[in-house]
Write a protein that holds these residues in place. Structure first.
Motif, mmCIF file in Angstrom:
data_model
loop_
_atom_site.group_PDB
_atom_site.id
_atom_site.type_symbol
_atom_site.label_atom_id
_atom_site.label_comp_id
_atom_site.label_asym_id
_atom_site.label_seq_id
_atom_site.Cartn_x
_atom_site.Cartn_y
_atom_site.Cartn_z
ATOM 1 N N GLY A 140 66.345 -101.352 35.542
ATOM 2 C CA GLY A 140 65.645 -100.738 34.238
ATOM 3 C C GLY A 140 65.526 -100.650 32.714
ATOM 4 N N THR A 141 65.021 -99.556 31.996
ATOM 5 C CA THR A 141 64.371 -99.784 30.621
ATOM 6 C C THR A 141 65.338 -98.477 29.615
ATOM 7 N N SER A 142 65.729 -98.894 28.580
ATOM 8 C CA SER A 142 67.427 -98.911 28.033
ATOM 9 C C SER A 142 66.537 -98.337 26.578
ATOM 10 N N GLY A 143 67.202 -97.736 25.706
ATOM 11 C CA GLY A 143 67.593 -97.811 24.533
ATOM 12 C C GLY A 143 68.371 -98.737 23.531
ATOM 13 N N GLY A 144 68.120 -99.766 22.639
ATOM 14 C CA GLY A 144 69.034 -101.381 22.290
ATOM 15 C C GLY A 144 69.555 -100.291 21.126
ATOM 16 N N CYS A 269 69.320 -104.266 32.381
ATOM 17 C CA CYS A 269 67.998 -103.355 31.854
ATOM 18 C C CYS A 269 67.400 -103.987 29.663
ATOM 19 N N VAL A 270 66.486 -104.145 30.034
ATOM 20 C CA VAL A 270 65.056 -104.299 29.131
ATOM 21 C C VAL A 270 65.503 -103.205 27.793
ATOM 22 N N THR A 271 65.841 -103.156 26.662
ATOM 23 C CA THR A 271 65.699 -102.744 25.738
ATOM 24 C C THR A 271 64.090 -102.133 25.144
ATOM 25 N N LEU A 272 63.833 -100.410 24.936
ATOM 26 C CA LEU A 272 62.045 -100.942 24.501
ATOM 27 C C LEU A 272 62.402 -100.795 22.523
ATOM 28 N N LEU A 273 63.177 -100.261 22.907
ATOM 29 C CA LEU A 273 63.242 -100.185 21.324
ATOM 30 C C LEU A 273 64.883 -100.088 20.120
ATOM 31 N N GLY A 278 65.126 -96.577 15.054
ATOM 32 C CA GLY A 278 64.229 -94.593 15.586
ATOM 33 C C GLY A 278 64.275 -94.404 16.696
ATOM 34 N N ASP A 279 64.095 -93.469 17.190
ATOM 35 C CA ASP A 279 64.323 -92.853 18.073
ATOM 36 C C ASP A 279 62.914 -92.576 19.518
ATOM 37 N N GLN A 280 61.739 -92.755 18.222
ATOM 38 C CA GLN A 280 61.005 -92.437 19.647
ATOM 39 C C GLN A 280 59.955 -93.789 20.050
ATOM 40 N N LEU A 281 59.124 -93.461 21.323
ATOM 41 C CA LEU A 281 58.602 -94.994 21.499
ATOM 42 C C LEU A 281 57.522 -94.904 20.700
ATOM 43 N N THR A 282 57.388 -95.824 19.791
ATOM 44 C CA THR A 282 56.522 -95.688 19.208
ATOM 45 C C THR A 282 55.563 -96.854 19.497
ATOM 46 N N SER A 283 55.840 -97.858 20.834
ATOM 47 C CA SER A 283 55.363 -99.168 20.552
ATOM 48 C C SER A 283 53.816 -98.717 21.342
#
Lengths: 327, 327
Positions: A140-144, A269-273, A278-283
């Motif tokens: 999955g995906t996650s916040g780091g 899970c990978v961390t997307l940010l 921050g909070d938004q996924l800006t990548s």
């Protein structure tokens, strides 16, 4: 119905490698309709369709789970490049399911209730199909927290929003608490696999599982926010101190249900940010897509090594990676 | 970003018919990425795309929400039979979104966390698009208690698994309780609409919202079941005594979030079976499909009458159905 696999009834005990259900009613049912899969024991020959399954990968997004089966099919040399993988659950839009060889790939949507419905029906499917020695991995995906975006986290313990390794659910109006313990040998084996891969920064750490993506994860950018940036940072700091390195929304019930069924399970899970920044996924979409492939690559490597080891006659459960390495 | 719609900042007060966000951070953000819709304020002209939206229908299944927009397009005479409705969220597989005229149709997946993510981003979308006088209706499926299958339930109060009209969520590790009150005038208006339709047995009653489909709803057919048929019947009887006539998995957070945003909201779910008589969905696909269309037909009738009334110059918020009836 498939008789004889209900462990409590058989007295087969802990040594049995079958997938266990804990429901004395199942064997007495004339038919079991797995409604959200659009499958059933009276309409489908589940042992013929799924009896050879050894690895189940689950993830939120149906697109990602299709991409995963295409990838693993190529990796295992089982893919016909001209063939599209049919969605086994094509009769419903609730979940998507794909299979190649001993690998099943199933989507579960977002959040604890959504994955719990899928897992109830997956566990019953594996039970009816008389599967043995099954390993289930959530990718999955996650916040780091405090990690470079793109880092992969293999879950040590899944903890709740108060950092406790427990999953509480309500049954007949009363709270029931279940353990969220995962298989530590499997986590270690996955960590070893990550070392074979380039650009696969990987850690084993605690994962916080929340009921909400915005307020439940202390984001400042939801429709509602009644706390300050300072409050958010304090909460994330406390999580970090409790060993939490990423946050997602399914791992606790996943761990609890797999444990109850005696299924060896892992969460990758990978961390997307980095949520402290921050909070938004800006990548960019390209960067996010690259990140999202990492758990697939890691679990693909793990499955390939396990299967190679099994084909060489080693026991899959205890010697997989190490033996494959030395061969 | 769209300035000036944050009610607390403007002091516009309760009389304002705009969609409210309660987040002082939003207006200061250079860009707001609605990640799970694959939309954003910097990449999309949200007022141009959505500024005319007056009705939002949400439901779990993306297929059903597409069927709904096709149906309402025909009903409102806005459909070009040759045109397929594009999925506005085509860049993601998390949710699907369709629009025709003033009607938006959005899928939300299964369970409280899944619908909560969607609602955070929907409320922000409506806010950024400067929408006014928006009505949101959830159209769904449910298990009934003591009702003939196919009966439609308009939710009076959404209650939790202990029959309390509350939604508890965890923010910064601490429990926060929110009201699940719905708009009683809107429920009454929908009930009146049902009387215009054939074969639309409809009641206004309490709806129980649970976190799980199997153990959480006292089903006997999950992978795990630690209680008896007698325990199940006792629990359902207690629910019935508390005014509960159907059980689903999203209404509590839906009611709570719409109330916080000052959006008039209703929940309209059909019952697919009587849970006192069974747990499995054994009806034929044709029968289940017929049942699932009923909330769509009812809400379609409601929207059509409201729009007809608006076109005749009546206020949509107070006179809609009654005036349309007498005209």
């Amino acid at each position: 119905m498939t008789p004889g696999f209900n462990d409590e009834k058989n007295g087969a005990g802990e040594s049995c490698n079958n997938v266990l259900v804990h429901n004395p009613n199942l064997d007495a049912m004339k038919e079991d309709i797995l409604y959200h899969f659009h499958l059933g024991t009276a309409t489908h020959d589940l042992p013929a369709m799924f009896g050879d399954v050894k690895f189940v990968c689950v993830g939120g997004s149906p697109w990602r789970m299709k991409a995963f089966i295409e990838y693993i099919g190529r990796e295992l040399g089982l893919a016909d490049p001209k063939t599209d993988y049919p969605n086994i659950c094509a009769g419903t839009d609730r979940y998507a399911m794909y299979k190649v060889g001993p690998v099943l790939s199933v989507s579960h949507g977002m959040g604890i209730p959504s994955i719990a419905i899928m897992l109830h029906e997956l566990i019953k499917l594996l039970y009816h199909a008389r599967c043995t020695d099954v390993t289930v991995v959530r990718i999955g995906t996650s916040g780091g927290i405090g990690l470079k975006p793109g880092t992969v986290v293999i879950t040590k313990q899944s903890v709740d929003a108060c950092f406790q390794p427990r999953f509480e659910q309500v049954i007949l109006g009363k709270p029931v608490v279940r353990s969220t313990e995962l298989d530590s040998d499997l986590a270690e084996e996955l960590l070893q696999c990550s070392k074979n891969l380039e650009d696969m920064e990987t850690v084993v750490a605690n994962t916080m599982c929340t009921m909400d993506f915005y307020e439940g994860q202390a984001r400042l950018d939801g429709a509602f926010c009644s706390y300050t940036e300072e409050d958010k940072q304090k909460y994330l700091k406390e999580a970090y101190a409790a060993g939490v390195r990423n946050i997602e929304m399914e791992s606790s019930v996943f761990a609890a249900m797999c444990k109850l069924s005696h299924i060896k399970a892992a969460v990758v899970c990978v961390t997307l940010l980095d949520r402290q920044k921050g909070d938004q996924l800006t990548s960019s979409q390209d960067v996010l897509n690259d990140y999202q492939q990492r758990p697939q690559l890691l679990v693909g490597n793990f499955i390939k090594r396990r299967i190679n080891a099994m084909n060489r006659g080693f026991s899959s459960s205890s010697h997989g990676v190490d033996k494959a390495k030395t061969s």
